[in-house]
Design a protein around this motif. Sequence first.
Motif, PDB file in Angstrom:
ATOM      1  N   LYS A   1       0.819  -1.198   0.000  1.00  0.00           N
ATOM      2  CA  LYS A   1       0.000   0.000   0.000  1.00  0.00           C
ATOM      3  C   LYS A   1       0.863   1.262   0.000  1.00  0.00           C
ATOM      4  O   LYS A   1       0.483   2.277  -0.606  1.00  0.00           O
ATOM      5  CB  LYS A   1      -0.907  -0.011   1.239  1.00  0.00           C
ATOM      6  CG  LYS A   1      -1.883   1.137   1.320  1.00  0.00           C
ATOM      7  CD  LYS A   1      -2.898   1.090   0.202  1.00  0.00           C
ATOM      8  CE  LYS A   1      -3.934   2.195   0.355  1.00  0.00           C
ATOM      9  NZ  LYS A   1      -4.929   2.187  -0.736  1.00  0.00           N
ATOM     10  N   THR A   2       2.005   1.223   0.629  1.00  0.00           N
ATOM     11  CA  THR A   2       2.891   2.384   0.668  1.00  0.00           C
ATOM     12  C   THR A   2       3.336   2.784  -0.731  1.00  0.00           C
ATOM     13  O   THR A   2       3.302   3.969  -1.096  1.00  0.00           O
ATOM     14  CB  THR A   2       4.122   2.074   1.540  1.00  0.00           C
ATOM     15  OG1 THR A   2       3.695   1.613   2.820  1.00  0.00           O
ATOM     16  CG2 THR A   2       4.981   3.308   1.709  1.00  0.00           C
ATOM     17  N   PHE A   3       3.760   1.806  -1.533  1.00  0.00           N
ATOM     18  CA  PHE A   3       4.222   2.101  -2.888  1.00  0.00           C
ATOM     19  C   PHE A   3       3.057   2.308  -3.856  1.00  0.00           C
ATOM     20  O   PHE A   3       3.215   3.015  -4.861  1.00  0.00           O
ATOM     21  CB  PHE A   3       5.107   0.959  -3.396  1.00  0.00           C
ATOM     22  CG  PHE A   3       6.374   0.799  -2.621  1.00  0.00           C
ATOM     23  CD1 PHE A   3       7.437   1.668  -2.817  1.00  0.00           C
ATOM     24  CD2 PHE A   3       6.503  -0.198  -1.673  1.00  0.00           C
ATOM     25  CE1 PHE A   3       8.615   1.521  -2.094  1.00  0.00           C
ATOM     26  CE2 PHE A   3       7.674  -0.349  -0.961  1.00  0.00           C
ATOM     27  CZ  PHE A   3       8.736   0.514  -1.165  1.00  0.00           C
ATOM     28  N   LEU A   4       1.917   1.709  -3.561  1.00  0.00           N
ATOM     29  CA  LEU A   4       0.783   1.819  -4.479  1.00  0.00           C
ATOM     30  C   LEU A   4       0.295   3.258  -4.590  1.00  0.00           C
ATOM     31  O   LEU A   4      -0.154   3.686  -5.664  1.00  0.00           O
ATOM     32  CB  LEU A   4      -0.343   0.893  -4.013  1.00  0.00           C
ATOM     33  CG  LEU A   4      -1.490   0.663  -5.003  1.00  0.00           C
ATOM     34  CD1 LEU A   4      -0.963   0.039  -6.285  1.00  0.00           C
ATOM     35  CD2 LEU A   4      -2.552  -0.236  -4.375  1.00  0.00           C
ATOM     36  N   ARG A   5       0.360   4.013  -3.513  1.00  0.00           N
ATOM     37  CA  ARG A   5      -0.071   5.413  -3.568  1.00  0.00           C
ATOM     38  C   ARG A   5       0.774   6.204  -4.571  1.00  0.00           C
ATOM     39  O   ARG A   5       0.264   6.987  -5.365  1.00  0.00           O
ATOM     40  CB  ARG A   5       0.037   6.043  -2.180  1.00  0.00           C
ATOM     41  CG  ARG A   5      -0.976   5.560  -1.184  1.00  0.00           C
ATOM     42  CD  ARG A   5      -0.968   6.437   0.059  1.00  0.00           C
ATOM     43  NE  ARG A   5      -1.967   5.996   1.022  1.00  0.00           N
ATOM     44  CZ  ARG A   5      -1.735   5.158   2.008  1.00  0.00           C
ATOM     45  NH1 ARG A   5      -0.518   4.678   2.176  1.00  0.00           N
ATOM     46  NH2 ARG A   5      -2.690   4.799   2.836  1.00  0.00           N
ATOM     47  N   ARG A   6       2.075   6.026  -4.493  1.00  0.00           N
ATOM     48  CA  ARG A   6       2.986   6.751  -5.393  1.00  0.00           C
ATOM     49  C   ARG A   6       2.819   6.305  -6.839  1.00  0.00           C
ATOM     50  O   ARG A   6       2.783   7.143  -7.764  1.00  0.00           O
ATOM     51  CB  ARG A   6       4.416   6.510  -4.929  1.00  0.00           C
ATOM     52  CG  ARG A   6       5.496   7.173  -5.758  1.00  0.00           C
ATOM     53  CD  ARG A   6       5.587   8.620  -5.469  1.00  0.00           C
ATOM     54  NE  ARG A   6       6.806   9.212  -6.016  1.00  0.00           N
ATOM     55  CZ  ARG A   6       7.053  10.506  -6.052  1.00  0.00           C
ATOM     56  NH1 ARG A   6       6.176  11.360  -5.559  1.00  0.00           N
ATOM     57  NH2 ARG A   6       8.168  10.971  -6.552  1.00  0.00           N
ATOM     58  N   PHE A   7       2.696   5.009  -7.053  1.00  0.00           N
ATOM     59  CA  PHE A   7       2.602   4.496  -8.419  1.00  0.00           C
ATOM     60  C   PHE A   7       1.262   4.869  -9.064  1.00  0.00           C
ATOM     61  O   PHE A   7       1.210   5.141 -10.268  1.00  0.00           O
ATOM     62  CB  PHE A   7       2.787   2.979  -8.419  1.00  0.00           C
ATOM     63  CG  PHE A   7       4.135   2.535  -7.914  1.00  0.00           C
ATOM     64  CD1 PHE A   7       5.167   3.439  -7.741  1.00  0.00           C
ATOM     65  CD2 PHE A   7       4.367   1.199  -7.595  1.00  0.00           C
ATOM     66  CE1 PHE A   7       6.416   3.034  -7.273  1.00  0.00           C
ATOM     67  CE2 PHE A   7       5.610   0.787  -7.131  1.00  0.00           C
ATOM     68  CZ  PHE A   7       6.632   1.707  -6.973  1.00  0.00           C
ATOM     69  N   LEU A   8       0.200   4.885  -8.275  1.00  0.00           N
ATOM     70  CA  LEU A   8      -1.093   5.293  -8.829  1.00  0.00           C
ATOM     71  C   LEU A   8      -1.089   6.769  -9.221  1.00  0.00           C
ATOM     72  O   LEU A   8      -1.714   7.163 -10.210  1.00  0.00           O
ATOM     73  CB  LEU A   8      -2.207   5.028  -7.814  1.00  0.00           C
ATOM     74  CG  LEU A   8      -2.767   3.610  -7.768  1.00  0.00           C
ATOM     75  CD1 LEU A   8      -3.759   3.457  -6.633  1.00  0.00           C
ATOM     76  CD2 LEU A   8      -3.438   3.256  -9.093  1.00  0.00           C
TER      77      LEU A   8
ATOM     78  N   PHE B   1       7.945 -11.822  -3.832  1.00  0.00           N
ATOM     79  CA  PHE B   1       8.123 -10.563  -4.539  1.00  0.00           C
ATOM     80  C   PHE B   1       8.211  -9.415  -3.532  1.00  0.00           C
ATOM     81  O   PHE B   1       7.463  -9.403  -2.543  1.00  0.00           O
ATOM     82  CB  PHE B   1       6.950 -10.304  -5.492  1.00  0.00           C
ATOM     83  CG  PHE B   1       6.743 -11.390  -6.508  1.00  0.00           C
ATOM     84  CD1 PHE B   1       7.610 -11.533  -7.578  1.00  0.00           C
ATOM     85  CD2 PHE B   1       5.686 -12.274  -6.389  1.00  0.00           C
ATOM     86  CE1 PHE B   1       7.416 -12.540  -8.516  1.00  0.00           C
ATOM     87  CE2 PHE B   1       5.479 -13.279  -7.319  1.00  0.00           C
ATOM     88  CZ  PHE B   1       6.356 -13.413  -8.390  1.00  0.00           C
ATOM     89  N   PRO B   2       9.072  -8.449  -3.774  1.00  0.00           N
ATOM     90  CA  PRO B   2       9.091  -7.259  -2.907  1.00  0.00           C
ATOM     91  C   PRO B   2       7.777  -6.481  -3.030  1.00  0.00           C
ATOM     92  O   PRO B   2       7.079  -6.567  -4.049  1.00  0.00           O
ATOM     93  CB  PRO B   2      10.271  -6.437  -3.447  1.00  0.00           C
ATOM     94  CG  PRO B   2      11.098  -7.409  -4.226  1.00  0.00           C
ATOM     95  CD  PRO B   2      10.139  -8.425  -4.772  1.00  0.00           C
ATOM     96  N   PRO B   3       7.408  -5.725  -2.017  1.00  0.00           N
ATOM     97  CA  PRO B   3       6.147  -4.966  -2.079  1.00  0.00           C
ATOM     98  C   PRO B   3       6.079  -4.000  -3.256  1.00  0.00           C
ATOM     99  O   PRO B   3       4.998  -3.789  -3.829  1.00  0.00           O
ATOM    100  CB  PRO B   3       6.126  -4.222  -0.745  1.00  0.00           C
ATOM    101  CG  PRO B   3       6.971  -5.041   0.172  1.00  0.00           C
ATOM    102  CD  PRO B   3       8.037  -5.631  -0.684  1.00  0.00           C
ATOM    103  N   SER B   4       7.202  -3.410  -3.646  1.00  0.00           N
ATOM    104  CA  SER B   4       7.172  -2.472  -4.770  1.00  0.00           C
ATOM    105  C   SER B   4       6.865  -3.180  -6.086  1.00  0.00           C
ATOM    106  O   SER B   4       6.171  -2.631  -6.951  1.00  0.00           O
ATOM    107  CB  SER B   4       8.504  -1.729  -4.864  1.00  0.00           C
ATOM    108  OG  SER B   4       9.583  -2.634  -5.006  1.00  0.00           O
ATOM    109  N   ILE B   5       7.353  -4.413  -6.235  1.00  0.00           N
ATOM    110  CA  ILE B   5       7.043  -5.199  -7.444  1.00  0.00           C
ATOM    111  C   ILE B   5       5.551  -5.517  -7.495  1.00  0.00           C
ATOM    112  O   ILE B   5       4.909  -5.439  -8.550  1.00  0.00           O
ATOM    113  CB  ILE B   5       7.879  -6.492  -7.462  1.00  0.00           C
ATOM    114  CG1 ILE B   5       9.318  -6.189  -7.877  1.00  0.00           C
ATOM    115  CG2 ILE B   5       7.269  -7.519  -8.394  1.00  0.00           C
ATOM    116  CD1 ILE B   5       9.538  -6.063  -9.352  1.00  0.00           C
ATOM    117  N   VAL B   6       4.983  -5.889  -6.357  1.00  0.00           N
ATOM    118  CA  VAL B   6       3.552  -6.213  -6.301  1.00  0.00           C
ATOM    119  C   VAL B   6       2.722  -4.977  -6.629  1.00  0.00           C
ATOM    120  O   VAL B   6       1.726  -5.052  -7.380  1.00  0.00           O
ATOM    121  CB  VAL B   6       3.187  -6.771  -4.917  1.00  0.00           C
ATOM    122  CG1 VAL B   6       1.692  -7.045  -4.824  1.00  0.00           C
ATOM    123  CG2 VAL B   6       3.971  -8.052  -4.631  1.00  0.00           C
ATOM    124  N   ALA B   7       3.096  -3.825  -6.090  1.00  0.00           N
ATOM    125  CA  ALA B   7       2.351  -2.591  -6.360  1.00  0.00           C
ATOM    126  C   ALA B   7       2.444  -2.213  -7.840  1.00  0.00           C
ATOM    127  O   ALA B   7       1.440  -1.828  -8.458  1.00  0.00           O
ATOM    128  CB  ALA B   7       2.885  -1.465  -5.482  1.00  0.00           C
TER     129      ALA B   7
END
Length: 477
Positions: A350-357, A391-397
């Motif tokens: 969720k931390t990386f998903l905000r930035r990537f979205l 998978f690292p969280p950033s890869i999943v996001a």
Amino acid sequence: MKKQDSVAATVGYTGRMTRSRAANLKSSTCVASSSAPTEQNKKGVLQAKPKRAALDENNINVADNPRRQPKRRAVLQDVTNVCCDNAYRSCFNATKIQAKNNKQAKRGQAQVSKVATSVSIESVQIQANSKARINKGTVKAEPKSEELSTSLDTNVTIQLSSMKECGIDDQRPLQSQICTKKAEIENLSRKLISCDPDFIDIDLDRTDPQLCSLYAADIYGNLRVAELNRRPFPSFMETVQHDITQTMRGILVDWLVEVSEEYKLVPDTLYMTVYLIDSFLSQNYIERQRLQLLGITCMLIASKYEEICAPRVEEFCFITDNTYSREEVLKMESQVLKCICFQLYAPTTKTFLRRFLRAAQASYKSPSLELEYLANFLAELTLIDYSFLNFPPSIVAASAVFLARWTLDQSSHPWNTTLEHYTSYRASDLKVSAFALQDLQSNTNGCPLNAIRMKYRQQKFKSVAALSSPRLLETLF
């Protein structure tokens, strides 16, 4: 002493008589002095005046001497520490200060004009040198704002020091002009960088302090390092745990999703709960009877960290039908905190998903809620599947954003240079995780855990759980 005694006898004063009291009584009663003191005698009296006499002089009662006026002291009307250009005008010595400023202004007028002219010329030259040639929508050269600001600061320091040597104190007009020029150079560099049609700078908006645009790149750079250091051991089921299985872990997470919906917890609480569970299971053996106790304890800890009003311990005991007591939950809480060394926070999907979205939404004219909900749905599906710990969280996001864009629109490639820049992943880096996530979305393994799917079938999430995507093509990677 004879003079003081004569004055006391004349006015009928009883008590200790000092020189100051004698002088005051003499002036108030208009007693004629036999011989006027000379200037040297007056100076001698003032110099010989003891501290005791000065204190007695200040303590004379005005009622005893009606003709004597009390001392008046000048009072400053503004005693704050706030600098004001016109504050000196309200002081009692405004005339002197104004005369001094006029004198300094006349002396340094020529130097100020020369320095201001040189600064304006040099800043214009810097702006002219920083302009890039833009042909056919492609930026040929990008100015470096750090170098521009450094050169301008160097010139400013030299010129301000020369002004101080000339005796010019008021440098505020020059400083304001320099700040204006620096702001114009920064705006020019940002516009030139954002002219690239293949790259969109999502940190240009610095008006909203919650976006942390100045520090966002550094923050997420540190988070990328932290996700590698704080990851749970991806194969703890095979090495550490022997009494629980992957299916039991999935059932526990699916039940915790329902608990978070019941208490209306934020998504970050759910992600942190699963992270704490996996971290504890990576290092400690646990029996299946205590697995649910670990789940509610980790959610209790995550709620204390993320929520404004966290549920109480008794509520988590109640949600388990009082299977565990309050003392057992608190004891388990202590064990979990000691296991992670009280380092609670770690970057999650969720931390990386905000930035990537935010990077994905930059290519849209208006924000797409379906894209946001669908990416969140796909990311939460990975919480149940144990295999996604590889998978690292950033890869999943990044894979969730990739598959969400492909599900909503197959007419264009789901990856672009903006996403590649902010995720630091190419499309080829997401091939394995994207295919695994699509299998999870289509539920090809027939998993009966439907808490997340039922959650995102609601109308408030635009029923994104009902969407299906065509098979990913090999050419996309």
